[in-house]
Design an enzyme around this catalytic site. Structure first.
Site, short mmCIF file in Angstrom:
data_model
loop_
_atom_site.label_atom_id
_atom_site.label_comp_id
_atom_site.label_asym_id
_atom_site.label_seq_id
_atom_site.Cartn_x
_atom_site.Cartn_y
_atom_site.Cartn_z
N LYS A 112 34.60 65.35 29.77
CA LYS A 112 34.86 65.31 28.33
C LYS A 112 35.21 63.87 27.94
CE LYS A 112 38.42 65.65 25.76
NZ LYS A 112 38.05 64.73 24.63
N GLU B 281 44.90 57.99 36.09
CA GLU B 281 44.96 56.54 35.84
C GLU B 281 45.48 56.38 34.43
OE1 GLU B 281 44.94 53.22 34.70
OE2 GLU B 281 42.78 53.33 34.36
N CYS C 229 44.55 48.88 30.14
CA CYS C 229 45.81 49.19 30.82
C CYS C 229 46.23 48.10 31.80
CB CYS C 229 45.73 50.54 31.52
SG CYS C 229 44.27 50.74 32.56
N GLU D 171 54.18 50.54 26.28
CA GLU D 171 52.81 50.04 26.13
C GLU D 171 52.43 49.95 24.66
OE1 GLU D 171 48.75 50.72 28.61
OE2 GLU D 171 49.73 52.52 27.85
#
Length: 476
Positions: free
Chosen positions: A176, A249, A283, A379
């Site tokens: 997906k 991840e 990231c 983040e």
């Protein structure tokens, strides 16, 4: 003219979703609607998983040679359809087209070729007699049906990172893509027709609910996601309820530790590029500069000057270093985070919208931050770089490791001993020395702590998509 609704790819064919609900695909450059995607339901997910289940029996029994040949053909098809893939992805991301072509499509084709080779090196240890009268050996087998969820920051390359090792190991897949960036993945699906047997690779479109339905399907042997910490935790919880494997991840908050003896010009250039590439939507992006107090001001000045050459722009503009942020929700979130910095911090450049239309954000550098500040700890996933001074090596290590993430980091120094000490001390899955952000297919990518677990790329990535079986035979 009505906007076309995209279709799922199941059992080697594009098929309409059984769901009636759709979502608009928004081009982040001009905020126009460029398509509609179905919000696929459990029936769609079941159809895709059923197709993968049927295909697994034969695909899992193919030889490494056969899987290698298929992956090499797929890599050639990717190269041959570069322009189409670039256009499809650009509609959803607004990235500079030259960057998509060079940094995603070409790199992805190379990575598929690596996994084609890796398919032929999966092996167990040699057989041996560990008990008198018996011989033991280990079989390394594919896990089965793999459910995969990919993000919107590098839609095509992240799909390759998922499917490459899974296919090399002999698994079948239901993937997906992100709800905002499905188009390049659908082109990839079409390219697999005639290369992979029907049902080996399936794509189901939708939102978070669709992803949850996929991850929760009991027939899956492993679920893999690249995404936010929040999404990763949800996947891990769902997988745990059925004791299936999870491969995560997730986020990052990468420090770049700059010592007093570093080449300031080289450090500023490398760190700024690693901070603002793809609009910071990476990231592994350099997000926190930790610099020795003696060169703090010099480095800040150099970073600001470099940032002036790394500006956002339109997809066809050769001077564009990066494009817009991916969607309005993310643009709003980045704007809020920058606007909420404490009074003791200073925005020395950037900090606001870059263009009148689209989700463009200026390259932003913030000084005067403290370790406890949210802008340091959490983040941002945008073109935002903070700078903190440190007094000695111990404090640099303390600041670097004092976040919940552990994906990537870098050290900038001319001293070999300093660099080697930092590679051990930094609690991150990758440590770069005098560089930040280059990746190669042969080396593993993955983090510690809240950055998740499991490895992408490398032979280790292929092993993550296998299971071990002990076989023991009697000599009598």
């Amino acid at each position: 003219m009505p906007t076309a609704v995209l279709e799922n790819y199941i059992n080697g064919e594009f098929v309409a979703s059984t769901a009636t609900e759709t979502l608009d695909l928004i081009n982040p450059v001009d905020e126009s609607v460029v398509g509609r995607a179905p919000i696929s339901n459990e029936a769609d997910v079941k159809a895709a998983v059923d197709a993968a289940q049927r295909a697994f029996e034969s695909w899992s029994r193919t030889t490494p040679n056969e899987r290698q040949k298929a992956l090499l053909k797929l890599a050639d098809a990717i190269d041959a359809h570069t322009d189409e893939l670039v256009e499809a992805q650009c509609r959803n991301t607004g990235q500079p087209k030259s960057v998509i072509a060079a940094e995603e499509i070409a790199v992805s084709a190379d990575q598929v070729r690596f996994f084609a080779g890796a398919a032929r090196i999966v092996e167990g240890k040699s057989a041996g007699e560990y008990m008198e009268g018996f011989t033991s050996y280990v079989r390394r087998e594919p896990i089965g049906i793999v459910g995969q969820v990919t993000p919107w920051n590098y839609p095509f390359m992240m799909a390759i990172w998922k499917i490459g090792p899974a296919l090399a190991a002999g698994n079948t897949i239901v993937l997906k893509p992100s709800d905002t960036t499905p188009e390049s993945t659908l082109v990839l699906a079409r390219l697999t027709k005639g290369i992979l047997p029907d049902g080996v690779f399936n794509v189901v479109l939708g939102n978070g609910g669709t992803g949850a339905a996929l991850v929760g399907h009991p027939a899956l042997g492993l679920v893999s996601i690249t995404g936010s910490v929040r999404a990763g935790i949800a996947v891990a919880v769902s997988a745990a309820q059925q004791l299936k494997r999870a491969h995560l991840e997730l986020g990052g908050k990468a420090p770049a530790v700059v010592f007093a003896d570093a080449d300031i010009a080289k450090a500023a250039s490398g760190i700024a590029e690693a901070a603002f590439f793809n609009g910071g939507q990476d990231c592994t992006a350099a997000t926190r500069v930790l610099v020795h107090e003696s060169i703090h001001d010099q480095l800040v000045d150099a970073l600001v000057e470099k940032s002036k050459t790394l500006q956002p722009g339109l997809p066809d503009d050769p001077d564009s270093f990066y494009g817009p942020l991916n969607n309005i929700n993310h643009f709003t979130e980045v704007t809020k985070k920058v606007g909420a910095i404490p009074a003791h911090a200073t925005i020395v450049t950037g900090g606001k919208r870059a263009r009148d239309k689209g989700f463009f954000f200026e390259p932003t550098i913030i000084t005067g931050v403290e370790q406890k500040d949210d802008i340091v700890q959490e983040e941002t996933f945008g073109p935002v770089l903070t700078v903190q001074p440190f007094t000695d090596e111990a404090q640099a290590i303390e600041y670097a490791n004092d976040v919940r993430f552990g994906l990537a980091s870098s050290v900038w120094t001319k001293d070999h001993a300093t660099a080697e000490r930092l590679t051990r001390a930094l609690d991150f899955g990758c440590v770069w020395i005098n560089c930040h952000i280059p990746l190669v297919a042969e080396m593993p990518h993955g983090g510690f702590k809240y950055s998740g677990y499991g490895k992408d790329l490398s032979a280790y990535g292929v092993e993550d998509y296998t299971r071990l079986k002990h076989v023991m035979s009697s000599h009598d």
